[in-house]
Design a protein around this motif. Structure first.
Motif, PDB file in Angstrom:
ATOM      1  N   GLY A  46      24.908  10.286  33.308  1.00  8.79           N
ATOM      2  CA  GLY A  46      25.897  10.451  34.338  1.00  8.79           C
ATOM      3  C   GLY A  46      25.476  11.648  35.073  1.00  8.79           C
ATOM      4  O   GLY A  46      26.002  12.098  36.193  1.00  8.79           O
TER       5      GLY A  46
ATOM      6  N   ALA B 136      32.203   9.552  31.829  1.00 10.85           N
ATOM      7  CA  ALA B 136      32.562   8.421  32.570  1.00 10.85           C
ATOM      8  C   ALA B 136      31.549   7.836  33.351  1.00 10.85           C
ATOM      9  O   ALA B 136      31.292   6.512  33.453  1.00 10.85           O
ATOM     10  CB  ALA B 136      33.999   8.374  32.925  1.00 10.85           C
ATOM     11  N   ALA B 137      31.124   8.577  34.306  1.00  9.37           N
ATOM     12  CA  ALA B 137      30.109   8.106  35.106  1.00  9.37           C
ATOM     13  C   ALA B 137      28.846   7.485  34.518  1.00  9.37           C
ATOM     14  O   ALA B 137      28.238   6.654  35.118  1.00  9.37           O
ATOM     15  CB  ALA B 137      29.785   9.353  36.118  1.00  9.37           C
TER      16      ALA B 137
ATOM     17  N   ARG C  58      28.654   6.235  31.612  1.00  4.71           N
ATOM     18  CA  ARG C  58      29.081   4.885  31.253  1.00  4.71           C
ATOM     19  C   ARG C  58      28.948   3.825  32.188  1.00  4.71           C
ATOM     20  O   ARG C  58      28.527   2.889  31.851  1.00  4.71           O
ATOM     21  CB  ARG C  58      30.223   5.056  30.435  1.00  4.71           C
ATOM     22  CG  ARG C  58      30.765   3.521  29.613  1.00  4.71           C
ATOM     23  CD  ARG C  58      32.106   3.798  28.959  1.00  4.71           C
ATOM     24  NE  ARG C  58      32.584   2.616  28.384  1.00  4.71           N
ATOM     25  CZ  ARG C  58      32.853   1.616  29.169  1.00  4.71           C
ATOM     26  NH1 ARG C  58      32.999   1.437  30.465  1.00  4.71           N
ATOM     27  NH2 ARG C  58      33.194   0.287  28.379  1.00  4.71           N
ATOM     28  N   GLU C  59      29.587   4.118  33.129  1.00 12.53           N
ATOM     29  CA  GLU C  59      29.543   3.063  34.151  1.00 12.53           C
ATOM     30  C   GLU C  59      28.417   2.733  34.960  1.00 12.53           C
ATOM     31  O   GLU C  59      27.961   1.741  35.005  1.00 12.53           O
ATOM     32  CB  GLU C  59      30.440   3.621  35.463  1.00 12.53           C
ATOM     33  CG  GLU C  59      32.163   3.760  34.956  1.00 12.53           C
ATOM     34  CD  GLU C  59      32.635   2.146  34.228  1.00 12.53           C
ATOM     35  OE1 GLU C  59      32.199   1.240  35.021  1.00 12.53           O
ATOM     36  OE2 GLU C  59      33.083   2.385  33.525  1.00 12.53           O
ATOM     37  N   LEU C  60      27.372   3.787  34.732  1.00 11.74           N
ATOM     38  CA  LEU C  60      26.077   3.722  35.547  1.00 11.74           C
ATOM     39  C   LEU C  60      25.213   2.958  34.696  1.00 11.74           C
ATOM     40  O   LEU C  60      24.628   2.020  35.049  1.00 11.74           O
ATOM     41  CB  LEU C  60      25.430   5.207  35.703  1.00 11.74           C
ATOM     42  CG  LEU C  60      24.160   5.083  36.410  1.00 11.74           C
ATOM     43  CD1 LEU C  60      24.175   4.974  37.665  1.00 11.74           C
ATOM     44  CD2 LEU C  60      23.565   6.706  36.051  1.00 11.74           C
TER      45      LEU C  60
ATOM     46  N   LEU D 185      26.434   0.624  32.364  1.00  8.06           N
ATOM     47  CA  LEU D 185      26.825  -0.743  32.512  1.00  8.06           C
ATOM     48  C   LEU D 185      26.487  -1.480  33.866  1.00  8.06           C
ATOM     49  O   LEU D 185      26.147  -2.636  33.928  1.00  8.06           O
ATOM     50  CB  LEU D 185      28.501  -0.678  32.530  1.00  8.06           C
ATOM     51  CG  LEU D 185      29.323  -0.171  31.121  1.00  8.06           C
ATOM     52  CD1 LEU D 185      30.795  -0.206  31.461  1.00  8.06           C
ATOM     53  CD2 LEU D 185      28.738  -1.366  30.037  1.00  8.06           C
ATOM     54  N   ARG D 186      26.612  -0.797  35.094  1.00  6.13           N
ATOM     55  CA  ARG D 186      26.007  -1.142  36.284  1.00  6.13           C
ATOM     56  C   ARG D 186      24.528  -1.829  36.161  1.00  6.13           C
ATOM     57  O   ARG D 186      24.093  -2.517  36.784  1.00  6.13           O
ATOM     58  CB  ARG D 186      26.178  -0.467  37.447  1.00  6.13           C
ATOM     59  CG  ARG D 186      27.596  -0.307  37.778  1.00  6.13           C
ATOM     60  CD  ARG D 186      27.756   0.204  39.427  1.00  6.13           C
ATOM     61  NE  ARG D 186      26.847   1.573  39.555  1.00  6.13           N
ATOM     62  CZ  ARG D 186      27.715   2.815  39.097  1.00  6.13           C
ATOM     63  NH1 ARG D 186      29.017   2.657  38.717  1.00  6.13           N
ATOM     64  NH2 ARG D 186      27.051   3.837  39.263  1.00  6.13           N
TER      65      ARG D 186
ATOM     66  N   ALA E 288      27.990  -2.752  26.691  1.00  3.93           N
ATOM     67  CA  ALA E 288      29.105  -1.729  26.532  1.00  3.93           C
ATOM     68  C   ALA E 288      28.937  -1.117  25.128  1.00  3.93           C
ATOM     69  O   ALA E 288      29.259   0.168  24.953  1.00  3.93           O
ATOM     70  CB  ALA E 288      30.314  -2.364  26.257  1.00  3.93           C
TER      71      ALA E 288
ATOM     72  N   ALA F 240      26.147   1.562  26.160  1.00  7.94           N
ATOM     73  CA  ALA F 240      26.780   2.526  27.099  1.00  7.94           C
ATOM     74  C   ALA F 240      27.633   3.446  26.704  1.00  7.94           C
ATOM     75  O   ALA F 240      27.836   4.330  27.496  1.00  7.94           O
ATOM     76  CB  ALA F 240      27.275   1.701  28.381  1.00  7.94           C
ATOM     77  N   ARG F 241      28.307   3.175  25.612  1.00 10.19           N
ATOM     78  CA  ARG F 241      29.568   3.913  25.209  1.00 10.19           C
ATOM     79  C   ARG F 241      29.170   5.646  24.962  1.00 10.19           C
ATOM     80  O   ARG F 241      29.994   6.265  24.965  1.00 10.19           O
ATOM     81  CB  ARG F 241      30.198   3.545  24.113  1.00 10.19           C
ATOM     82  CG  ARG F 241      29.618   3.718  22.623  1.00 10.19           C
ATOM     83  CD  ARG F 241      30.328   3.199  21.559  1.00 10.19           C
ATOM     84  NE  ARG F 241      29.946   3.655  20.342  1.00 10.19           N
ATOM     85  CZ  ARG F 241      28.916   2.829  19.487  1.00 10.19           C
ATOM     86  NH1 ARG F 241      28.592   1.851  19.776  1.00 10.19           N
ATOM     87  NH2 ARG F 241      28.631   3.624  18.349  1.00 10.19           N
TER      88      ARG F 241
END
Length: 197
Positions: free
Chosen positions: A82, A99-100, A102-104, A106-107, A112, A115-116
């Motif tokens: 992130g 959080a960024a 994890r979202e990156l 996942l995208r 998950a 990514a966690r």
């Protein structure tokens, strides 16, 4: 797709001092695709290298402890991804990268469960933390010779339950490992600092 810089390629692939293992291919490819800052790649490589040592030690000492080695190593190799989005956190404090990251991941098609680690590596005290989370967190601390008593105590409890040994025995064994790994922190920090943000 961003073209990787020569500095990023050096951080990811070239022989290093200290000798550091390469990142898992999936993690290295992702960092290249993201055009990750070279210092971030160097950091992730150093933490991953320490994670390999920790995981190998746990597997040898606790053969009955079930955990996902590949997930731990991928988590160590991507836990701060992130910081691609929040590069200011490469040189200063902050948790927006968690959080960024994890979202990156996942995208970019990372499941998950793997990514966690981008979000959980600093939350080792959560009640639902797994042994994999603890191992990533320990590697993320000891690579620079930082010791966190609460984190280590939590891992010791897991190890003692798995082995049937007394917690003090597990503490002494873990402490010996972490002291040994911490002794290389200066060289790992110098490796990381040699790369631009």
């Amino acid at each position: 797709m961003t073209m990787p810089s020569a500095s990023l390629a050096r951080a990811l692939d070239l022989p290093s001092d200290p000798p550091l293992r390469p990142l898992p291919a999936e993690a290295a490819a992702l960092l290249r695709a993201l055009g990750a800052p070279p210092r971030l790649a160097a950091h992730l490589r150093a933490v991953h290298d320490v994670a390999v040592e920790v995981v190998d030690w746990v597997r040898e000492r606790h053969p009955g402890l079930a955990f996902d080695k590949d997930a731990v190593l991928f988590g160590a190799a991507t836990h701060d991804v992130g910081k691609v989005v929040h590069p200011e956190e490469l040189v200063g404090p902050g948790s927006a990268h968690e959080a960024a990251g994890r979202e990156l991941l996942l995208r970019h098609g990372v499941g998950a469960e793997r990514a966690r680690f981008a979000a959980s590596h600093a939350r080792w005290d959560d009640p639902d933390v797994t042994v994999e989370d603890l191992l990533v967190s320990v590697a993320d601390k000891v690579w620079k010779d930082k010791r966190v008593a609460g984190l280590e105590d939590r891992l010791v409890r897991v190890l003692a339950r798995a082995s049937g040994r007394e917690p003090w025995e597990e503490f002494l064994a873990l402490d010996e490992l972490l002291v040994r790994l911490g002794a290389g922190a200066g060289r790992r920090l110098a490796f990381q600092a040699a790369f631009p943000v």
